[in-house]
Design a protein around this motif. Sequence first.
Motif, PDB file in Angstrom:
ATOM      1  N   GLU A 182      11.097  45.382  41.415  1.00  0.00           N
ATOM      2  CA  GLU A 182      11.036  46.463  42.358  1.00  0.00           C
ATOM      3  C   GLU A 182       9.584  45.814  43.120  1.00  0.00           C
ATOM      4  N   ALA A 183       9.460  46.200  44.366  1.00  0.00           N
ATOM      5  CA  ALA A 183       8.273  45.858  45.069  1.00  0.00           C
ATOM      6  C   ALA A 183       7.859  47.053  46.079  1.00  0.00           C
ATOM      7  N   PHE A 184       6.355  47.194  46.024  1.00  0.00           N
ATOM      8  CA  PHE A 184       5.975  48.396  46.943  1.00  0.00           C
ATOM      9  C   PHE A 184       4.752  47.857  47.796  1.00  0.00           C
ATOM     10  N   ILE A 185       4.949  48.059  49.160  1.00  0.00           N
ATOM     11  CA  ILE A 185       3.871  47.502  49.995  1.00  0.00           C
ATOM     12  C   ILE A 185       3.147  48.767  50.753  1.00  0.00           C
ATOM     13  N   GLN A 186       1.984  48.964  50.412  1.00  0.00           N
ATOM     14  CA  GLN A 186       1.253  50.392  50.753  1.00  0.00           C
ATOM     15  C   GLN A 186       1.964  51.415  50.401  1.00  0.00           C
ATOM     16  N   GLY A 187       2.574  51.460  48.948  1.00  0.00           N
ATOM     17  CA  GLY A 187       3.412  52.619  48.341  1.00  0.00           C
ATOM     18  C   GLY A 187       4.572  52.794  48.713  1.00  0.00           C
ATOM     19  N   ARG A 188       5.193  51.993  49.706  1.00  0.00           N
ATOM     20  CA  ARG A 188       6.522  52.151  50.337  1.00  0.00           C
ATOM     21  C   ARG A 188       7.301  51.193  49.489  1.00  0.00           C
ATOM     22  N   LYS A 189       8.584  51.542  48.919  1.00  0.00           N
ATOM     23  CA  LYS A 189       9.346  50.729  48.094  1.00  0.00           C
ATOM     24  C   LYS A 189      10.078  49.825  49.022  1.00  0.00           C
ATOM     25  N   ILE A 190      10.278  48.655  48.644  1.00  0.00           N
ATOM     26  CA  ILE A 190      10.930  47.585  49.846  1.00  0.00           C
ATOM     27  C   ILE A 190      12.222  47.310  49.066  1.00  0.00           C
ATOM     28  N   ASN A 191      13.324  47.145  50.040  1.00  0.00           N
ATOM     29  CA  ASN A 191      14.628  46.744  49.885  1.00  0.00           C
ATOM     30  C   ASN A 191      14.532  45.235  49.547  1.00  0.00           C
ATOM     31  N   LEU A 192      14.706  44.657  48.249  1.00  0.00           N
ATOM     32  CA  LEU A 192      14.722  43.370  47.626  1.00  0.00           C
ATOM     33  C   LEU A 192      16.095  42.504  47.994  1.00  0.00           C
ATOM     34  N   ASP A 193      16.844  43.080  48.654  1.00  0.00           N
ATOM     35  CA  ASP A 193      18.320  42.485  48.697  1.00  0.00           C
ATOM     36  C   ASP A 193      18.186  41.425  49.865  1.00  0.00           C
ATOM     37  N   ASN A 194      18.717  40.361  49.725  1.00  0.00           N
ATOM     38  CA  ASN A 194      18.570  38.880  50.684  1.00  0.00           C
ATOM     39  C   ASN A 194      19.954  38.422  50.648  1.00  0.00           C
ATOM     40  N   LYS A 195      19.903  37.580  51.582  1.00  0.00           N
ATOM     41  CA  LYS A 195      21.165  36.634  51.778  1.00  0.00           C
ATOM     42  C   LYS A 195      21.742  36.020  50.555  1.00  0.00           C
ATOM     43  N   GLN A 196      20.638  35.383  49.790  1.00  0.00           N
ATOM     44  CA  GLN A 196      21.099  34.717  48.363  1.00  0.00           C
ATOM     45  C   GLN A 196      21.920  35.766  47.641  1.00  0.00           C
ATOM     46  N   GLN A 197      21.318  36.822  47.417  1.00  0.00           N
ATOM     47  CA  GLN A 197      21.924  37.846  46.559  1.00  0.00           C
ATOM     48  C   GLN A 197      23.191  38.258  47.152  1.00  0.00           C
ATOM     49  N   GLN A 198      23.525  38.485  48.451  1.00  0.00           N
ATOM     50  CA  GLN A 198      24.665  38.977  49.089  1.00  0.00           C
ATOM     51  C   GLN A 198      25.769  37.777  48.771  1.00  0.00           C
ATOM     52  N   LEU A 199      25.444  36.520  48.938  1.00  0.00           N
ATOM     53  CA  LEU A 199      26.209  35.377  48.696  1.00  0.00           C
ATOM     54  C   LEU A 199      26.580  35.532  47.239  1.00  0.00           C
ATOM     55  N   TYR A 200      25.628  35.747  46.377  1.00  0.00           N
ATOM     56  CA  TYR A 200      26.140  35.554  45.016  1.00  0.00           C
ATOM     57  C   TYR A 200      27.064  36.746  44.387  1.00  0.00           C
ATOM     58  N   ASP A 201      26.813  37.721  45.016  1.00  0.00           N
ATOM     59  CA  ASP A 201      27.709  38.985  44.743  1.00  0.00           C
ATOM     60  C   ASP A 201      29.115  38.691  45.322  1.00  0.00           C
ATOM     61  N   ARG A 202      29.047  38.321  46.423  1.00  0.00           N
ATOM     62  CA  ARG A 202      30.589  38.031  47.198  1.00  0.00           C
ATOM     63  C   ARG A 202      31.249  37.041  46.311  1.00  0.00           C
ATOM     64  N   TYR A 203      30.893  35.942  45.887  1.00  0.00           N
ATOM     65  CA  TYR A 203      31.569  34.825  45.384  1.00  0.00           C
ATOM     66  C   TYR A 203      31.873  35.191  43.937  1.00  0.00           C
ATOM     67  N   LYS A 204      30.862  35.990  43.246  1.00  0.00           N
ATOM     68  CA  LYS A 204      31.036  36.536  41.981  1.00  0.00           C
ATOM     69  C   LYS A 204      32.344  37.517  41.911  1.00  0.00           C
ATOM     70  N   HIS A 205      32.613  38.263  43.006  1.00  0.00           N
ATOM     71  CA  HIS A 205      33.628  39.214  42.986  1.00  0.00           C
ATOM     72  C   HIS A 205      34.988  38.235  43.470  1.00  0.00           C
ATOM     73  N   ARG A 206      34.673  37.202  44.258  1.00  0.00           N
ATOM     74  CA  ARG A 206      36.067  36.637  44.640  1.00  0.00           C
ATOM     75  C   ARG A 206      36.613  36.066  43.447  1.00  0.00           C
ATOM     76  N   TYR A 207      35.729  35.281  42.718  1.00  0.00           N
ATOM     77  CA  TYR A 207      36.216  34.770  41.367  1.00  0.00           C
ATOM     78  C   TYR A 207      36.346  35.130  40.366  1.00  0.00           C
ATOM     79  N   GLY A 208      36.281  36.404  40.222  1.00  0.00           N
ATOM     80  CA  GLY A 208      36.197  37.121  39.268  1.00  0.00           C
ATOM     81  C   GLY A 208      35.272  37.137  38.011  1.00  0.00           C
ATOM     82  N   ILE A 209      34.266  36.985  38.434  1.00  0.00           N
ATOM     83  CA  ILE A 209      33.168  36.372  37.363  1.00  0.00           C
ATOM     84  C   ILE A 209      32.475  37.792  37.229  1.00  0.00           C
ATOM     85  N   ASN A 210      32.199  38.073  35.760  1.00  0.00           N
ATOM     86  CA  ASN A 210      31.477  39.284  35.371  1.00  0.00           C
ATOM     87  C   ASN A 210      30.067  39.017  35.077  1.00  0.00           C
TER      88      ASN A 210
END
Length: 210
Positions: A182-210
């Motif tokens: 988790e990350a907060f800037i001036q008390g506001r929670k920041i979305n930590l999602d990024n392109k690398q995480q999105q690619l990881y999730d996409r290909y993990k799902h495509r190849y059935g990796i748990n």
Amino acid sequence: MKQPKKEDVNLKFEAVRPLFEKKQKLFVHADIARQILVAVDFAKKFNIDVVLVGGSDSYLFADLLKQNNIAVILNALHSLPTMQDDDIDQPFKTPAILQKAGVLFAINDNSDNARYRNLDFNAGTAAAFGLTKEQALAAITINPAKILGIDQQTGSIEKGKDANIIICEGDVLDMRSSVVTEAFIQGRKINLDNKQQQLYDRYKHRYGIN
């Protein structure tokens, strides 16, 4: 009607006026010994606040920098020494030498490839070569805030300051175990999602990796 008298204004002089009024600091990029000595002489001659940026050879003049109240921002800690006859691990040892001399310094990560992602790991390397973990953490938090003159607003967790906080699993200074959750800037929670995480999730799902 009498025209008001125009005053000659030198815009170049006006631009540097805050330096001589101690309202701003001059950041001088200096790595090798002669550059650092010139920067120190310049600061003494004109009585202005100077911050060294780079500072590869700053360990050679730690006491001199302390005497003249000159701070240092260390760049590229994960790099080869500047001079061929330096110790191979000199960049790693420099923070501890400055700390021992009482020099205010910060650790930076100016790598074009890392783009500041390795900042905490640079501090971790300094902790493995003489700094305590608290001192290493200060070198990337409160110390840079002090150098920039904003330590009353940020840089540490205190009442009245901006709530800039990260929460992680493991040791934040250890590349092997640090996982920021988790990350907060001036008390506001920041979305930590990024392109690398999105690619990881996409290909993990495509190849059935748990």
